[in-house]
Scaffold this motif. Structure first.
Motif, PDB file in Angstrom:
ATOM      1  N   LYS A 124      -8.503   0.222  -1.015  1.00  0.00           N
ATOM      2  CA  LYS A 124      -8.265   1.297  -0.055  1.00  0.00           C
ATOM      3  C   LYS A 124      -8.400   0.752   1.356  1.00  0.00           C
ATOM      4  O   LYS A 124      -9.215  -0.131   1.610  1.00  0.00           O
ATOM      5  N   VAL A 125      -7.588   1.284   2.237  1.00  0.00           N
ATOM      6  CA  VAL A 125      -7.646   0.889   3.644  1.00  0.00           C
ATOM      7  C   VAL A 125      -7.623   2.147   4.501  1.00  0.00           C
ATOM      8  O   VAL A 125      -6.923   3.101   4.191  1.00  0.00           O
ATOM      9  N   SER A 126      -8.439   2.131   5.544  1.00  0.00           N
ATOM     10  CA  SER A 126      -8.455   3.213   6.531  1.00  0.00           C
ATOM     11  C   SER A 126      -8.235   2.612   7.905  1.00  0.00           C
ATOM     12  O   SER A 126      -8.836   1.582   8.237  1.00  0.00           O
ATOM     13  N   ILE A 127      -7.380   3.251   8.679  1.00  0.00           N
ATOM     14  CA  ILE A 127      -7.101   2.798  10.041  1.00  0.00           C
ATOM     15  C   ILE A 127      -7.351   3.965  10.985  1.00  0.00           C
ATOM     16  O   ILE A 127      -6.902   5.083  10.738  1.00  0.00           O
ATOM     17  N   VAL A 128      -8.093   3.677  12.039  1.00  0.00           N
ATOM     18  CA  VAL A 128      -8.376   4.670  13.068  1.00  0.00           C
ATOM     19  C   VAL A 128      -7.985   4.051  14.404  1.00  0.00           C
ATOM     20  O   VAL A 128      -8.318   2.892  14.686  1.00  0.00           O
ATOM     21  N   THR A 129      -7.254   4.814  15.221  1.00  0.00           N
ATOM     22  CA  THR A 129      -6.895   4.337  16.556  1.00  0.00           C
ATOM     23  C   THR A 129      -7.610   5.193  17.587  1.00  0.00           C
ATOM     24  O   THR A 129      -7.919   6.364  17.342  1.00  0.00           O
ATOM     25  N   ARG A 130      -7.863   4.559  18.744  1.00  0.00           N
ATOM     26  CA  ARG A 130      -8.524   5.285  19.828  1.00  0.00           C
ATOM     27  C   ARG A 130      -7.996   4.781  21.156  1.00  0.00           C
ATOM     28  O   ARG A 130      -8.072   3.581  21.447  1.00  0.00           O
ATOM     29  N   PRO A 131      -7.441   5.675  21.970  1.00  0.00           N
ATOM     30  CA  PRO A 131      -6.967   5.278  23.305  1.00  0.00           C
ATOM     31  C   PRO A 131      -8.153   4.925  24.203  1.00  0.00           C
ATOM     32  O   PRO A 131      -9.206   5.557  24.135  1.00  0.00           O
ATOM     33  N   LEU A 132      -7.958   3.903  25.033  1.00  0.00           N
ATOM     34  CA  LEU A 132      -8.979   3.477  25.988  1.00  0.00           C
ATOM     35  C   LEU A 132      -8.262   2.940  27.214  1.00  0.00           C
ATOM     36  O   LEU A 132      -7.731   1.836  27.183  1.00  0.00           O
ATOM     37  N   GLU A 133      -8.209   3.725  28.274  1.00  0.00           N
ATOM     38  CA  GLU A 133      -7.494   3.392  29.512  1.00  0.00           C
ATOM     39  C   GLU A 133      -6.063   2.977  29.200  1.00  0.00           C
ATOM     40  O   GLU A 133      -5.290   3.777  28.734  1.00  0.00           O
ATOM     41  N   ASN A 134      -5.693   1.719  29.414  1.00  0.00           N
ATOM     42  CA  ASN A 134      -4.323   1.263  29.158  1.00  0.00           C
ATOM     43  C   ASN A 134      -4.206   0.498  27.844  1.00  0.00           C
ATOM     44  O   ASN A 134      -3.326  -0.341  27.689  1.00  0.00           O
ATOM     45  N   VAL A 173      -4.910  12.619  15.428  1.00  0.00           N
ATOM     46  CA  VAL A 173      -6.261  12.083  15.597  1.00  0.00           C
ATOM     47  C   VAL A 173      -6.318  10.572  15.356  1.00  0.00           C
ATOM     48  O   VAL A 173      -7.396   9.986  15.318  1.00  0.00           O
ATOM     49  N   GLY A 174      -5.165   9.940  15.166  1.00  0.00           N
ATOM     50  CA  GLY A 174      -5.102   8.490  15.008  1.00  0.00           C
ATOM     51  C   GLY A 174      -5.685   7.985  13.710  1.00  0.00           C
ATOM     52  O   GLY A 174      -6.487   7.055  13.703  1.00  0.00           O
ATOM     53  N   LEU A 175      -5.271   8.547  12.578  1.00  0.00           N
ATOM     54  CA  LEU A 175      -5.842   8.189  11.285  1.00  0.00           C
ATOM     55  C   LEU A 175      -4.748   7.896  10.264  1.00  0.00           C
ATOM     56  O   LEU A 175      -3.778   8.650  10.147  1.00  0.00           O
ATOM     57  N   LEU A 176      -4.925   6.800   9.536  1.00  0.00           N
ATOM     58  CA  LEU A 176      -4.072   6.458   8.388  1.00  0.00           C
ATOM     59  C   LEU A 176      -4.973   6.024   7.239  1.00  0.00           C
ATOM     60  O   LEU A 176      -5.933   5.280   7.447  1.00  0.00           O
ATOM     61  N   ASN A 177      -4.656   6.470   6.040  1.00  0.00           N
ATOM     62  CA  ASN A 177      -5.327   6.005   4.834  1.00  0.00           C
ATOM     63  C   ASN A 177      -4.253   5.568   3.849  1.00  0.00           C
ATOM     64  O   ASN A 177      -3.196   6.194   3.762  1.00  0.00           O
ATOM     65  N   ALA A 178      -4.548   4.509   3.110  1.00  0.00           N
ATOM     66  CA  ALA A 178      -3.604   4.015   2.117  1.00  0.00           C
ATOM     67  C   ALA A 178      -4.380   3.344   0.993  1.00  0.00           C
ATOM     68  O   ALA A 178      -5.565   3.025   1.143  1.00  0.00           O
ATOM     69  N   GLN A 179      -3.694   3.123  -0.123  1.00  0.00           N
ATOM     70  CA  GLN A 179      -4.327   2.433  -1.240  1.00  0.00           C
ATOM     71  C   GLN A 179      -3.274   1.727  -2.079  1.00  0.00           C
ATOM     72  O   GLN A 179      -2.091   2.039  -2.010  1.00  0.00           O
ATOM     73  N   LYS A 180      -3.743   0.763  -2.866  1.00  0.00           N
ATOM     74  CA  LYS A 180      -2.873   0.109  -3.840  1.00  0.00           C
ATOM     75  C   LYS A 180      -3.709  -0.288  -5.046  1.00  0.00           C
ATOM     76  O   LYS A 180      -4.923  -0.496  -4.949  1.00  0.00           O
ATOM     77  N   ASP A 181      -3.055  -0.364  -6.187  1.00  0.00           N
ATOM     78  CA  ASP A 181      -3.705  -0.752  -7.430  1.00  0.00           C
ATOM     79  C   ASP A 181      -3.329  -2.189  -7.750  1.00  0.00           C
ATOM     80  O   ASP A 181      -2.172  -2.594  -7.590  1.00  0.00           O
ATOM     81  N   PHE A 235       0.832  -1.193   0.000  1.00  0.00           N
ATOM     82  CA  PHE A 235       0.000   0.000   0.000  1.00  0.00           C
ATOM     83  C   PHE A 235       0.872   1.251   0.000  1.00  0.00           C
ATOM     84  O   PHE A 235       1.973   1.243   0.534  1.00  0.00           O
ATOM     85  N   ASN A 236       0.351   2.319  -0.574  1.00  0.00           N
ATOM     86  CA  ASN A 236       0.970   3.636  -0.513  1.00  0.00           C
ATOM     87  C   ASN A 236       0.133   4.499   0.424  1.00  0.00           C
ATOM     88  O   ASN A 236      -1.090   4.591   0.252  1.00  0.00           O
ATOM     89  N   LEU A 237       0.775   5.123   1.397  1.00  0.00           N
ATOM     90  CA  LEU A 237       0.052   5.982   2.324  1.00  0.00           C
ATOM     91  C   LEU A 237      -0.467   7.207   1.581  1.00  0.00           C
ATOM     92  O   LEU A 237       0.271   7.851   0.840  1.00  0.00           O
ATOM     93  N   THR A 238      -1.747   7.527   1.796  1.00  0.00           N
ATOM     94  CA  THR A 238      -2.347   8.692   1.147  1.00  0.00           C
ATOM     95  C   THR A 238      -2.691   9.782   2.156  1.00  0.00           C
ATOM     96  O   THR A 238      -2.846  10.938   1.769  1.00  0.00           O
ATOM     97  N   ALA A 239      -2.836   9.412   3.419  1.00  0.00           N
ATOM     98  CA  ALA A 239      -3.117  10.398   4.468  1.00  0.00           C
ATOM     99  C   ALA A 239      -2.657   9.839   5.802  1.00  0.00           C
ATOM    100  O   ALA A 239      -2.782   8.645   6.071  1.00  0.00           O
ATOM    101  N   SER A 240      -2.124  10.730   6.626  1.00  0.00           N
ATOM    102  CA  SER A 240      -1.673  10.340   7.950  1.00  0.00           C
ATOM    103  C   SER A 240      -1.869  11.516   8.896  1.00  0.00           C
ATOM    104  O   SER A 240      -1.306  12.580   8.666  1.00  0.00           O
ATOM    105  N   GLU A 241      -2.662  11.323   9.909  1.00  0.00           N
ATOM    106  CA  GLU A 241      -2.901  12.344  10.935  1.00  0.00           C
ATOM    107  C   GLU A 241      -2.746  11.688  12.294  1.00  0.00           C
ATOM    108  O   GLU A 241      -3.714  11.217  12.885  1.00  0.00           O
ATOM    109  N   SER A 242      -1.519  11.618  12.767  1.00  0.00           N
ATOM    110  CA  SER A 242      -1.275  10.926  14.034  1.00  0.00           C
ATOM    111  C   SER A 242      -1.950  11.624  15.204  1.00  0.00           C
ATOM    112  O   SER A 242      -2.291  10.972  16.186  1.00  0.00           O
TER     113      SER A 242
END
Length: 165
Positions: free
Chosen positions: A106-116, A66-74, A57-64
């Motif tokens: 296309k792939v989207s990844i979202v992270t979210r902190p939760l306690e530990n 807010v915990g967001l990554l977007n990528a895509q490949k053909d 995949f090639n990263l198309t967006a990264s916003e650490s």
């Protein structure tokens, strides 16, 4: 007032149950999400980014922040059965059948902190184009295998990184 009328005029109608959660929604969320025992969200995002690149995949967006990554490949979308149908239609019906040519995954990844812990949610989509460049399929990928494989590889990658291997 005018803005409100313009917004109403441009709005499309959603089905009444478009935002309702059901059993399928919960199953998809569970398949798409995993918890990791760490508070280092940046380490998780870095591991996700490296894994996506390893998977082509090639990263198309990264916003650490807010915990967001977007990528895509053909990838190619040509399938043998479509080619066979195209040939048979040309020979016996003198018809030209459109077949799929390539796809964008296309792939989207979202992270979210939760306690530990950090919750990671990944979603895969694909857009398939025919020979003339028109979209023939647009869908969320719902096969558990894709998600299981992603999280297995992410777990291994995070383990190896944590132990300096």
């Amino acid at each position: 007032m005018v803005v409100g009328m313009l917004m109403v005029g441009c709005a499309t109608t959603l089905p009444g149950d478009a935002f309702k959660w059901n059993e399928t929604t919960m199953q998809m969320r569970q398949m798409q999400s995993r918890k990791f025992d760490t508070v280092d969200e940046k380490k998780i995002l870095r591991g996700c980014a490296l894994l996506l690149q390893d998977l082509g995949f090639n990263l198309t967006a990264s916003e650490s922040a807010v915990g967001l990554l977007n990528a895509q490949k053909d990838r190619s979308a040509v399938e043998g059965d479509q080619i066979a149908v195209k040939i048979l239609a040309a020979v016996f019906l003198d018809a030209d059948v459109k077949i799929d040519s390539h796809q964008k995954i296309k792939v989207s990844i979202v992270t979210r902190p939760l306690e530990n812990q950090i919750i990671v949610r990944v979603t895969f989509q694909r857009i398939v184009y025919d020979e003339q460049g028109h979209v023939s399929t647009l869908e969320a990928m719902k096969t558990p295998h894709h998600y299981q494989e992603f999280f297995e590889k992410l777990s291994k990658s995070l383990f190896l990184t944590a132990h300096g291997i």
